[in-house]
Design a protein around this motif. Structure first.
Motif, PDB file in Angstrom:
ATOM      1  N   PHE A  15       0.597   3.809  -0.254  1.00 32.07           N
ATOM      2  CA  PHE A  15      -0.148   5.072  -0.157  1.00 32.07           C
ATOM      3  C   PHE A  15      -0.449   5.657  -1.539  1.00 32.07           C
ATOM      4  CE2 PHE A  15       1.536   4.846   4.211  1.00 32.07           C
ATOM      5  CZ  PHE A  15       0.324   4.927   4.876  1.00 32.07           C
ATOM      6  N   LEU A  16       0.442   5.431  -2.498  1.00 27.16           N
ATOM      7  CA  LEU A  16       0.164   5.912  -3.863  1.00 27.16           C
ATOM      8  C   LEU A  16      -0.990   5.128  -4.493  1.00 27.16           C
ATOM      9  CD1 LEU A  16       3.746   6.511  -5.326  1.00 27.16           C
ATOM     10  CD2 LEU A  16       2.075   8.213  -4.593  1.00 27.16           C
ATOM     11  N   MET A  17      -1.037   3.836  -4.198  1.00 24.43           N
ATOM     12  CA  MET A  17      -2.127   3.002  -4.728  1.00 24.43           C
ATOM     13  C   MET A  17      -3.493   3.498  -4.239  1.00 24.43           C
ATOM     14  SD  MET A  17      -0.978   0.540  -6.688  1.00 24.43           S
ATOM     15  CE  MET A  17      -1.987  -0.912  -6.648  1.00 24.43           C
ATOM     16  N   GLY A  18      -3.502   4.042  -3.021  1.00 20.49           N
ATOM     17  CA  GLY A  18      -4.745   4.607  -2.479  1.00 20.49           C
ATOM     18  C   GLY A  18      -5.220   5.797  -3.292  1.00 20.49           C
ATOM     19  N   LEU A  19      -4.265   6.492  -3.919  1.00 21.65           N
ATOM     20  CA  LEU A  19      -4.634   7.628  -4.766  1.00 21.65           C
ATOM     21  C   LEU A  19      -5.181   7.149  -6.119  1.00 21.65           C
ATOM     22  CD1 LEU A  19      -1.603   9.985  -4.151  1.00 21.65           C
ATOM     23  CD2 LEU A  19      -3.990  10.627  -3.822  1.00 21.65           C
ATOM     24  N   ILE A  20      -4.732   5.981  -6.533  1.00 21.36           N
ATOM     25  CA  ILE A  20      -5.271   5.425  -7.790  1.00 21.36           C
ATOM     26  C   ILE A  20      -6.708   4.975  -7.538  1.00 21.36           C
ATOM     27  CG2 ILE A  20      -5.031   3.525  -9.455  1.00 21.36           C
ATOM     28  CD1 ILE A  20      -1.967   3.831  -9.016  1.00 21.36           C
ATOM     29  N   PRO A 126      -8.187  12.695  -3.775  1.00 25.21           N
ATOM     30  CA  PRO A 126      -8.316  12.453  -5.211  1.00 25.21           C
ATOM     31  C   PRO A 126      -8.241  10.971  -5.574  1.00 25.21           C
ATOM     32  CG  PRO A 126      -6.216  13.543  -4.691  1.00 25.21           C
ATOM     33  CD  PRO A 126      -6.970  13.423  -3.416  1.00 25.21           C
ATOM     34  N   GLN A 127      -8.973  10.603  -6.577  1.00 25.60           N
ATOM     35  CA  GLN A 127      -8.994   9.219  -7.062  1.00 25.60           C
ATOM     36  C   GLN A 127      -8.767   9.205  -8.571  1.00 25.60           C
ATOM     37  OE1 GLN A 127     -10.198   6.143  -4.727  1.00 25.60           O
ATOM     38  NE2 GLN A 127      -8.722   7.630  -4.026  1.00 25.60           N
ATOM     39  N   ALA A 128      -7.784   8.393  -9.012  1.00 23.50           N
ATOM     40  CA  ALA A 128      -7.491   8.344 -10.449  1.00 23.50           C
ATOM     41  C   ALA A 128      -8.632   7.686 -11.216  1.00 23.50           C
ATOM     42  CB  ALA A 128      -6.185   7.599 -10.692  1.00 23.50           C
ATOM     43  N   PHE A 129      -9.243   6.665 -10.605  1.00 26.11           N
ATOM     44  CA  PHE A 129     -10.450   6.087 -11.224  1.00 26.11           C
ATOM     45  C   PHE A 129     -11.375   5.515 -10.151  1.00 26.11           C
ATOM     46  CE2 PHE A 129      -7.633   2.406 -11.068  1.00 26.11           C
ATOM     47  CZ  PHE A 129      -8.481   1.374 -10.689  1.00 26.11           C
ATOM     48  N   LEU A 141     -14.883   0.518   4.349  1.00 26.97           N
ATOM     49  CA  LEU A 141     -13.778  -0.193   5.003  1.00 26.97           C
ATOM     50  C   LEU A 141     -12.426   0.291   4.463  1.00 26.97           C
ATOM     51  CD1 LEU A 141     -12.930  -2.526   6.924  1.00 26.97           C
ATOM     52  CD2 LEU A 141     -13.119  -4.078   4.991  1.00 26.97           C
ATOM     53  N   SER A 142     -12.369   0.532   3.171  1.00 27.17           N
ATOM     54  CA  SER A 142     -11.116   0.973   2.545  1.00 27.17           C
ATOM     55  C   SER A 142     -10.698   2.349   3.076  1.00 27.17           C
ATOM     56  CB  SER A 142     -11.279   1.059   1.025  1.00 27.17           C
ATOM     57  OG  SER A 142     -11.749  -0.155   0.530  1.00 27.17           O
ATOM     58  N   TYR A 143     -11.634   3.287   3.121  1.00 30.05           N
ATOM     59  CA  TYR A 143     -11.313   4.627   3.643  1.00 30.05           C
ATOM     60  C   TYR A 143     -10.885   4.553   5.114  1.00 30.05           C
ATOM     61  CZ  TYR A 143     -12.590   7.532  -0.339  1.00 30.05           C
ATOM     62  OH  TYR A 143     -12.608   8.146  -1.576  1.00 30.05           O
ATOM     63  N   ARG A 144     -11.576   3.726   5.878  1.00 29.45           N
ATOM     64  CA  ARG A 144     -11.244   3.625   7.300  1.00 29.45           C
ATOM     65  C   ARG A 144      -9.861   2.998   7.485  1.00 29.45           C
ATOM     66  NH1 ARG A 144     -15.421   4.642  11.082  1.00 29.45           N
ATOM     67  NH2 ARG A 144     -13.658   4.566  12.490  1.00 29.45           N
ATOM     68  N   PHE A 145      -9.593   1.992   6.677  1.00 33.81           N
ATOM     69  CA  PHE A 145      -8.306   1.308   6.798  1.00 33.81           C
ATOM     70  C   PHE A 145      -7.160   2.224   6.388  1.00 33.81           C
ATOM     71  CE2 PHE A 145      -5.648  -2.328   7.129  1.00 33.81           C
ATOM     72  CZ  PHE A 145      -6.348  -3.124   8.003  1.00 33.81           C
ATOM     73  N   TYR A 146      -7.365   2.914   5.297  1.00 34.42           N
ATOM     74  CA  TYR A 146      -6.337   3.853   4.820  1.00 34.42           C
ATOM     75  C   TYR A 146      -6.095   4.929   5.882  1.00 34.42           C
ATOM     76  CZ  TYR A 146      -3.736   6.459   1.209  1.00 34.42           C
ATOM     77  OH  TYR A 146      -2.759   7.098   0.465  1.00 34.42           O
ATOM     78  N   SER A 147      -7.179   5.393   6.515  1.00 34.94           N
ATOM     79  CA  SER A 147      -7.058   6.418   7.567  1.00 34.94           C
ATOM     80  C   SER A 147      -6.195   5.912   8.713  1.00 34.94           C
ATOM     81  CB  SER A 147      -8.441   6.789   8.123  1.00 34.94           C
ATOM     82  OG  SER A 147      -9.226   7.366   7.133  1.00 34.94           O
ATOM     83  N   MET A 148      -6.421   4.659   9.116  1.00 33.09           N
ATOM     84  CA  MET A 148      -5.651   4.117  10.228  1.00 33.09           C
ATOM     85  C   MET A 148      -4.172   3.963   9.845  1.00 33.09           C
ATOM     86  SD  MET A 148      -6.395   0.786  12.583  1.00 33.09           S
ATOM     87  CE  MET A 148      -5.745  -0.422  11.456  1.00 33.09           C
ATOM     88  N   MET A 149      -3.926   3.475   8.637  1.00 32.76           N
ATOM     89  CA  MET A 149      -2.540   3.300   8.177  1.00 32.76           C
ATOM     90  C   MET A 149      -1.839   4.667   8.084  1.00 32.76           C
ATOM     91  SD  MET A 149      -2.052   0.057   7.766  1.00 32.76           S
ATOM     92  CE  MET A 149      -0.884  -0.464   6.550  1.00 32.76           C
ATOM     93  N   MET A 150      -2.590   5.651   7.581  1.00 34.78           N
ATOM     94  CA  MET A 150      -2.038   7.004   7.425  1.00 34.78           C
ATOM     95  C   MET A 150      -1.693   7.591   8.801  1.00 34.78           C
ATOM     96  SD  MET A 150      -4.127  10.068   5.587  1.00 34.78           S
ATOM     97  CE  MET A 150      -5.267  10.286   6.945  1.00 34.78           C
ATOM     98  N   THR A 151      -2.580   7.403   9.773  1.00 37.86           N
ATOM     99  CA  THR A 151      -2.350   7.946  11.119  1.00 37.86           C
ATOM    100  C   THR A 151      -1.113   7.320  11.756  1.00 37.86           C
ATOM    101  OG1 THR A 151      -4.726   8.241  11.409  1.00 37.86           O
ATOM    102  CG2 THR A 151      -3.399   8.272  13.407  1.00 37.86           C
ATOM    103  N   THR A 152      -1.046   5.991  11.733  1.00 38.74           N
ATOM    104  CA  THR A 152       0.073   5.330  12.421  1.00 38.74           C
ATOM    105  C   THR A 152       1.397   5.580  11.691  1.00 38.74           C
ATOM    106  OG1 THR A 152      -0.529   3.265  11.309  1.00 38.74           O
ATOM    107  CG2 THR A 152      -1.292   3.540  13.556  1.00 38.74           C
TER     108      THR A 152
END
Ligand code: SF4
Length: 194
Positions: A15-20, A126-129, A141-152
């Motif tokens: 989840f931290l990598m998603g912020l990077i 937020p995005q670091a870069f 696809l990345s935003y959708r995937f992160y959303s699903m991982m975050m929800t579950t």
């Protein structure tokens, strides 16, 4: 569970990598495919029993829950696992169709996070870069995937805090699909023996 107790750091790292950068969310595909590959290879729940970082997270968080409620029977023997599996299948279908539409240019990419397919987070993630050379469908696809991982993961954490630490595992789609596969294997083996 024999999972190493520090495996949960991989979930936090994810989840931290998603912020990077949100494109790291695609690493979640590994978490989804590895359990299935190991299941087919070993005909047992190797991932769940040894390597799952999410189970490790729930176990770690659940340790701080001193007054857990009784797990609803609906979770253990009822339809909850099928409801979660349905959510998972619908979510993956939406992700695939919308990504295809973005790739074909008939839909703009979704560049925000949301819970349960429907509820957008009310702030910019937020995005670091930025990775400017990434295709728009890959970003979508990345935003959708992160959303699903975050929800579950959030659902699993709530369950760990309300009930027993690994309550999520009783309804996890990977567990449900594994059970169906292993039951079919046992059935086939019995048929050959008889
Ligand atoms: S059931 Fe799901 S959350 Fe639990 S160990 Fe298996 S893959 Fe991980």
């Amino acid at each position: 569970m024999k999972n190493h107790k520090l495996l949960f750091t991989f979930t936090i790292f994810y989840f931290l990598m998603g912020l990077i950068n949100i494109h790291f969310a695609l690493l979640g595909i590994v978490c989804m495919t590895l359990p299935i590959i190991l299941l087919f290879k070993n005909r047992k729940k190797t991932w769940c029993q040894n390597y799952c970082p999410r189970a490790s997270l729930y176990k770690t968080v659940g340790k701080y829950n001193r007054h857990s409620c009784k797990t609803p029977i609906f979770f253990i023997k009822g339809n909850m696992k099928w409801i979660i599996l349905l959510y998972f299948v619908i979510s993956l279908t939406f992700i695939s169709i919308s990504t295809l539409r973005v790739a074909l240019g008939s839909k703009p990419p979704m560049e925000f996070l949301r819970y349960f397919i429907l509820l957008p987070l009310p702030f910019h993630f937020p995005q670091a870069f930025d990775i400017t050379f990434a295709s728009s469908w890959l970003t979508h696809l990345s935003y959708r995937f992160y959303s699903m991982m975050m929800t579950t993961t959030t659902l699993g954490l709530i369950m760990a805090l309300l009930y027993k630490p690994r309550t999520w595992c009783t309804v996890c789609p990977i567990n449900t699909m594994s059970d169906v596969y292993l039951k079919t294997c046992r059935h086939e083996t019995n048929k050959i023996r008889n």
